[in-house]
Design a protein around this motif. Structure first.
Motif, PDB file in Angstrom:
ATOM      1  N   ARG A  57       0.863  -1.237  -0.312  1.00  0.00           N
ATOM      2  CA  ARG A  57       0.024  -0.271   0.220  1.00  0.00           C
ATOM      3  C   ARG A  57       0.877   1.388  -0.155  1.00  0.00           C
ATOM      4  NH1 ARG A  57      -3.711   0.338   5.256  1.00  0.00           N
ATOM      5  NH2 ARG A  57      -2.222   0.939   6.275  1.00  0.00           N
ATOM      6  N   ARG A  58       1.808   1.023   0.517  1.00  0.00           N
ATOM      7  CA  ARG A  58       2.799   2.428   0.944  1.00  0.00           C
ATOM      8  C   ARG A  58       3.492   2.768  -0.290  1.00  0.00           C
ATOM      9  NH1 ARG A  58       5.349   5.384   5.104  1.00  0.00           N
ATOM     10  NH2 ARG A  58       7.538   6.395   4.482  1.00  0.00           N
ATOM     11  N   GLY A  59       4.339   1.768  -0.937  1.00  0.00           N
ATOM     12  CA  GLY A  59       4.682   1.066  -2.163  1.00  0.00           C
ATOM     13  C   GLY A  59       4.156   1.977  -3.190  1.00  0.00           C
ATOM     14  N   GLY A  60       2.800   1.715  -3.635  1.00  0.00           N
ATOM     15  CA  GLY A  60       1.929   2.518  -4.605  1.00  0.00           C
ATOM     16  C   GLY A  60       1.385   3.538  -4.411  1.00  0.00           C
ATOM     17  N   VAL A  61       1.396   3.949  -3.279  1.00  0.00           N
ATOM     18  CA  VAL A  61       0.846   5.208  -2.818  1.00  0.00           C
ATOM     19  C   VAL A  61       2.470   6.626  -3.359  1.00  0.00           C
ATOM     20  CG1 VAL A  61       0.622   7.470  -1.349  1.00  0.00           C
ATOM     21  CG2 VAL A  61      -0.975   5.303  -1.398  1.00  0.00           C
ATOM     22  N   LEU A  62       3.586   6.034  -3.122  1.00  0.00           N
ATOM     23  CA  LEU A  62       4.639   6.264  -3.295  1.00  0.00           C
ATOM     24  C   LEU A  62       5.353   6.613  -4.933  1.00  0.00           C
ATOM     25  CD1 LEU A  62       6.548   5.572  -0.130  1.00  0.00           C
ATOM     26  CD2 LEU A  62       5.892   7.647  -1.074  1.00  0.00           C
ATOM     27  N   ALA A 107       3.280   6.450  -7.354  1.00  0.00           N
ATOM     28  CA  ALA A 107       2.051   7.011  -7.734  1.00  0.00           C
ATOM     29  C   ALA A 107       2.660   8.821  -7.920  1.00  0.00           C
ATOM     30  CB  ALA A 107       0.570   7.171  -7.528  1.00  0.00           C
ATOM     31  N   LEU A 108       2.938   9.283  -6.275  1.00  0.00           N
ATOM     32  CA  LEU A 108       3.177  10.724  -5.997  1.00  0.00           C
ATOM     33  C   LEU A 108       4.646  11.020  -7.287  1.00  0.00           C
ATOM     34  CD1 LEU A 108       2.967  10.739  -2.635  1.00  0.00           C
ATOM     35  CD2 LEU A 108       1.876  11.846  -4.066  1.00  0.00           C
ATOM     36  N   ALA A 109       5.613   9.171  -7.129  1.00  0.00           N
ATOM     37  CA  ALA A 109       7.167  10.040  -8.132  1.00  0.00           C
ATOM     38  C   ALA A 109       6.444  10.024  -9.376  1.00  0.00           C
ATOM     39  CB  ALA A 109       7.135   8.980  -7.701  1.00  0.00           C
ATOM     40  N   ALA A 110       5.357   9.672  -9.736  1.00  0.00           N
ATOM     41  CA  ALA A 110       5.521   9.375 -11.426  1.00  0.00           C
ATOM     42  C   ALA A 110       4.372  10.906 -11.564  1.00  0.00           C
ATOM     43  CB  ALA A 110       4.379   8.735 -10.965  1.00  0.00           C
ATOM     44  N   GLY A 111       3.628  11.275 -10.219  1.00  0.00           N
ATOM     45  CA  GLY A 111       3.216  12.341 -10.700  1.00  0.00           C
ATOM     46  C   GLY A 111       4.174  13.797 -10.965  1.00  0.00           C
TER      47      GLY A 111
END
Length: 397
Positions: free
Chosen positions: A352-357, A359-363
Motif C-alpha cells: 500500500r505504501r509503495g503504491g502511494v509513493l 504514484a506520487l513519484a510518477a505524478g
C-alpha cells in the motif's frame, strides 16, 4: 484452601499467597526475611506472624506511617488471598498483611501528596496507615470495609470497569508518555522467563500513556451505598520477579479484568467484549479508546490481553494452578494465528505504501503518455492493498 477470585485452580494445602511450586520448600515465615531462592529470583518477605497478636499492634516498630490504630485488643483473620492476609482490628479497621514485599505502590498512593489529592474524590479506598521496609509494603490499614464476593463482582462487570475508568481519569494529570521500547522489553522478559513459543511486540500510539500503579483485582471491590469502590493491591509477586517496574496504561488493567473473567464465565459474543471496554471508555479520555489506539496493528487491546495471559500463566506455574495453566496455554496457542495474520498485513501495508509513493513519484517527475496510466495503476494497487489491509485486520473485540 480454595482458589481466590483472581485465580482458577485446585484446592491446596498451602496458603494462597505462597508460591509453593516456585520455591519448592515448606512455608516458614521465619525464613522470609533472608529471602527464598527461586528460578525467577530471590523472594523477600517478613515474619508476619507476630502481627497476628494484639500486643504487636500496640508496640513501636520501624517503618510505620499514617494514623496508626491504637488500643488494639482483638485481631481476627478474615481471609487469605493471592496477596496475603486480611485482618479485622477491633472490628474497626481492616489490615492487609503482605508476607512478601513487591514494592511500595500501595503506600505511595496515600503518601505522595499530588496523587492522593487527585484521588481524593475518586472511587478508590486509600489506606490510612501502614508499615514498610526497604523491600516494600509489609502491611496497610484501611477503614472498615467488606469486599464483594466473586459472583457479585461478575454480575456487575460493567460497573467494575466504569469504576476503574473513574480512577484512571483522576490520574490523567500524572500520566507519563508512551514508553513503547520498555513495554516491549517487559514482554520479552516475561516470555524469556516462561520460555513461551510466542513473541509479540507493538508500536502503540502516542495516546497510550502510563499511569501510576493501582493493581486492581476482582477480590478487591467494595460497595458503598451501592456504588463500587476499588481497593489498591500490591504489585503481583510474579510480575515483580519477572519484570522491571513500569507505569502501564489503563487498558492493561481492563485487559487483565477481561482475561480473569473470561476464564470463569467467558464473553459469549464480540459485542459483549466491546461493551465491556466501551463502559471503561465512558470515563477516560476519548483518545484512549480511539480507533488508532485500539487497532490491533498498533497493539491495541490484544497486546495487553497477551501480557495479561502471560502473567496468569506465570501465576499458575508459581502457585501450582494446573487448570489455569491449561486454560492459558490454550489461549496462547491461538496467538500464533493472530501473529501470522499481522505478518501478512505488514506485507500488505508495504505494498500500500509503495503504491502511494510510486504514484506520487510518477505524478511529480513522470512525463509522456504512460504517466497517467502509471499513476492510476499505482493508486489502484494502493487502494486494493488498503481494502485488503482493513478487511484482514483482526478486530479489537
Amino acid at each position: 484452601m480454595a482458589a481466590t477470585a483472581d485465580s482458577i485452580g485446585e484446592p491446596e494445602d498451602h496458603p494462597p499467597w505462597y508460591p509453593h511450586a516456585l520455591v519448592d520448600r515448606p512455608c516458614d515465615p521465619s525464613t522470609f526475611a533472608d529471602g527464598l531462592p527461586s528460578s525467577w529470583g530471590r523472594i523477600y518477605g517478613w515474619d508476619y506472624t507476630a502481627a497476628m497478636l494484639s500486643d504487636w499492634w500496640n508496640g513501636e516498630h520501624e517503618g510505620r506511617w499514617g494514623a496508626w490504630p491504637d488500643a488494639i485488643t482483638s485481631v481476627d483473620v478474615v481471609s487469605e488471598d493471592r496477596f496475603g492476609l486480611r485482618l479485622h482490628l477491633n472490628g474497626s479497621w481492616v489490615a492487609h498483611l503482605y508476607p512478601f514485599q513487591t514494592g511500595k505502590d500501595v503506600s505511595t498512593l496515600a503518601l505522595f501528596e499530588p496523587w492522593a489529592n487527585s484521588l481524593a474524590n475518586a472511587p478508590l479506598l486509600l489506606p490510612v496507615a501502614g508499615q514498610k521496609n526497604e523491600h516494600g509494603d509489609q502491611l496497610v490499614v484501611f477503614e472498615m470495609h467488606a469486599c464483594l464476593s466473586k459472583d457479585e463482582v461478575m454480575g456487575r462487570s460493567h460497573d467494575l470497569v466504569q469504576t476503574a475508568g473513574r480512577v484512571h481519569a483522576a490520574l490523567v494529570d500524572h500520566a507519563t508518555p508512551n514508553t513503547e521500547r520498555r513495554w516491549n522489553e517487559r514482554l520479552k522478559s516475561i516470555e524469556d522467563q516462561l520460555k513461551t513459543t510466542t513473541l509479540w511486540r507493538a508500536p502503540h500510539t502516542r495516546h497510550v500513556v502510563g499511569l501510576p500503579a493501582t493493581h486492581f483485582s476482582l477480590d478487591g471491590v467494595v460497595a458503598v451505598d451501592d456504588e463500587l469502590m476499588l481497593v489498591p493491591r500490591p504489585r503481583p509477586l510474579v510480575d515483580h520477579l519477572m519484570t522491571e517496574h513500569e507505569r502501564l496504561p489503563g487498558v492493561s488493567v481492563i485487559a487483565m479484568f477481561e482475561q480473569r473473567l473470561s476464564l470463569v464465565e467467558g464473553f459469549d459474543l464480540p459485542e459483549s467484549r466491546e461493551g465491556f471496554y466501551r463502559a471503561w471508555g465512558e470515563g477516560v479520555p476519548s483518545s484512549w479508546t480511539s480507533r488508532a489506539s485500539l487497532s490491533t496493528a498498533n497493539g491495541g487491546v490484544w497486546i495487553w490481553r497477551y501480557e495479561a495471559m502471560l502473567l496468569m500463566l506465570a501465576e499458575a506455574r508459581a502457585y501450582g494452578l494446573k487448570k489455569q495453566a491449561k486454560q492459558c496455554d490454550r489461549w496462547l496457542f491461538d496467538v500464533s494465528r493472530i501473529q501470522a495474520r499481522l505478518g501478512e498485513l505488514r506485507t500488505v501495508h508495504a505494498v500500500r505504501r509503495g503504491g502511494v509513493l510510486a504514484a506520487l513519484a510518477a505524478g511529480i517527475v513522470g512525463s509522456g503518455p504512460v504517466q497517467i496510466p502509471f499513476v492510476l495503476g499505482s493508486m489502484g494497487v494502493a487502494l486494493a492493498a488498503h481494502f485488503v489491509h482493513q478487511r484482514r485486520m483482526p478486530p479489537p473485540f
